[in-house]
Design a protein around this motif. Structure first.
Motif, PDB file in Angstrom:
ATOM      1  N   GLY A 193      21.792  -0.272  37.106  1.00 16.29           N
ATOM      2  CA  GLY A 193      21.411  -1.309  36.259  1.00 16.29           C
ATOM      3  C   GLY A 193      20.707  -0.825  34.878  1.00 16.29           C
ATOM      4  O   GLY A 193      20.564   0.333  34.462  1.00 16.29           O
ATOM      5  N   ASN A 194      19.809  -1.612  34.218  1.00 18.20           N
ATOM      6  CA  ASN A 194      19.093  -1.496  33.069  1.00 18.20           C
ATOM      7  C   ASN A 194      17.762  -2.281  33.104  1.00 18.20           C
ATOM      8  O   ASN A 194      17.453  -3.206  33.693  1.00 18.20           O
ATOM      9  N   VAL A 195      17.093  -1.657  32.292  1.00 19.19           N
ATOM     10  CA  VAL A 195      15.594  -2.493  32.142  1.00 19.19           C
ATOM     11  C   VAL A 195      15.749  -3.104  30.475  1.00 19.19           C
ATOM     12  O   VAL A 195      16.057  -2.306  29.696  1.00 19.19           O
ATOM     13  N   ILE A 196      15.723  -4.526  30.397  1.00 24.14           N
ATOM     14  CA  ILE A 196      15.723  -5.069  29.087  1.00 24.14           C
ATOM     15  C   ILE A 196      14.580  -5.572  28.662  1.00 24.14           C
ATOM     16  O   ILE A 196      13.835  -5.989  29.541  1.00 24.14           O
ATOM     17  N   ASP A 197      14.352  -5.823  27.272  1.00 20.64           N
ATOM     18  CA  ASP A 197      13.316  -6.640  26.798  1.00 20.64           C
ATOM     19  C   ASP A 197      13.780  -7.859  26.552  1.00 20.64           C
ATOM     20  O   ASP A 197      14.771  -8.328  26.564  1.00 20.64           O
ATOM     21  N   ASN A 198      12.807  -8.712  26.102  1.00 24.30           N
ATOM     22  CA  ASN A 198      13.322 -10.154  25.791  1.00 24.30           C
ATOM     23  C   ASN A 198      13.957 -10.249  24.403  1.00 24.30           C
ATOM     24  O   ASN A 198      14.340 -11.533  24.285  1.00 24.30           O
TER      25      ASN A 198
END
Length: 239
Positions: A193-198
């Motif tokens: 998966g990924n870490v995403i910002d707002n």
């Protein structure tokens, strides 16, 4: 003698040790704070992914502390709550902790309605950091034949935890974040998966390396919020 500077003139640059001194001081102060006020975490492993009315939920768990996740000797008891999907408390336990380990069970009433429920676990010490640090596990309760398929429940069965290297993330400083994905049987499982910002920008990539564990680097910024979008082996995802 001319007062003009050469075209290729470059101003002197402070030695790296001087430029990094402020960051070093902040890092040392943060580590000292983390060591002096270690964060506890509770992990519970349930015997089944879903239950029927009248069943008994058996579980075992362990209590860790600090960034190295060593077995904790801070708290002598763990509080475990059974709640419905409206966060109404149904049953509560206070369990003793021995050498960082605990075990217990909930006997489910035969008249409980089929629905989604969750188990919450915490210590009094963890109340200082807020409910975001509590353990939570969601499960479905229903008569045999009414419970959703295993593929539909897989996202509820895997617990994904994130562990910043120094205990917490600091704005403007790149940090290593470890993670571990564990299924309902306590066995590490592969996720991606990924870490995403707002703003939906990808700031880090999640990929397990061994036994459900892995790590990534990220640099949190002021005013930003971050979400992990985790994908499981059956292609279901969870935020």
């Amino acid at each position: 003698m001319s007062d003009q500077l050469p075209v290729d003139y470059q101003p002197p640059i402070a030695p790296i040790s001087h430029r990094n001194s402020a960051v070093d001081k902040l890092t040392i102060a943060l580590q000292n704070w983390t060591d002096s006020i270690p964060q506890e975490k509770v992990y519970l492993h349930m015997d089944k992914p879903h239950y029927a009315p009248g069943d008994t939920i058996w579980f075992k768990g362990y209590l860790t502390m600090g960034s190295r996740h060593e077995l904790s000797a801070i708290s002598g008891a763990v509080y475990v709550d059974l709640l419905n999907d409206s966060d109404v408390l149904i049953k509560a336990l206070k369990l003793p902790v021995g050498n960082g380990m605990l075990a217990g069970n909930f006997i489910l009433d035969a008249n409980l309605p089929s629905a989604s429920y969750h188990i919450r676990a915490y210590t009094k010490w963890m109340l200082n950091a807020g409910q975001d640090y509590f353990f939570n596990r969601v499960f479905n309760l229903g008569e045999p034949g009414t419970i959703k398929s295993k593929s539909q429940l897989s996202f509820q069965q895997t617990d994904v935890q994130f562990f910043p290297e120094s205990g917490c993330l600091v704005n403007g400083i790149a940090s290593k974040v470890g993670f571990k994905a564990v299924n309902v049987n306590g066995i590490g499982t592969a996720v991606s998966g990924n870490v995403i910002d707002n703003d939906n920008n990808v700031v880090a990539v999640i990929n397990t390396l061994h036994a459900g564990m892995g790590s990534f680097f990220m640099k949190p910024l002021p005013g930003k919020t971050y979400t992990a979008v985790v994908k499981f082996a059956d292609s279901t995802t969870k935020k």
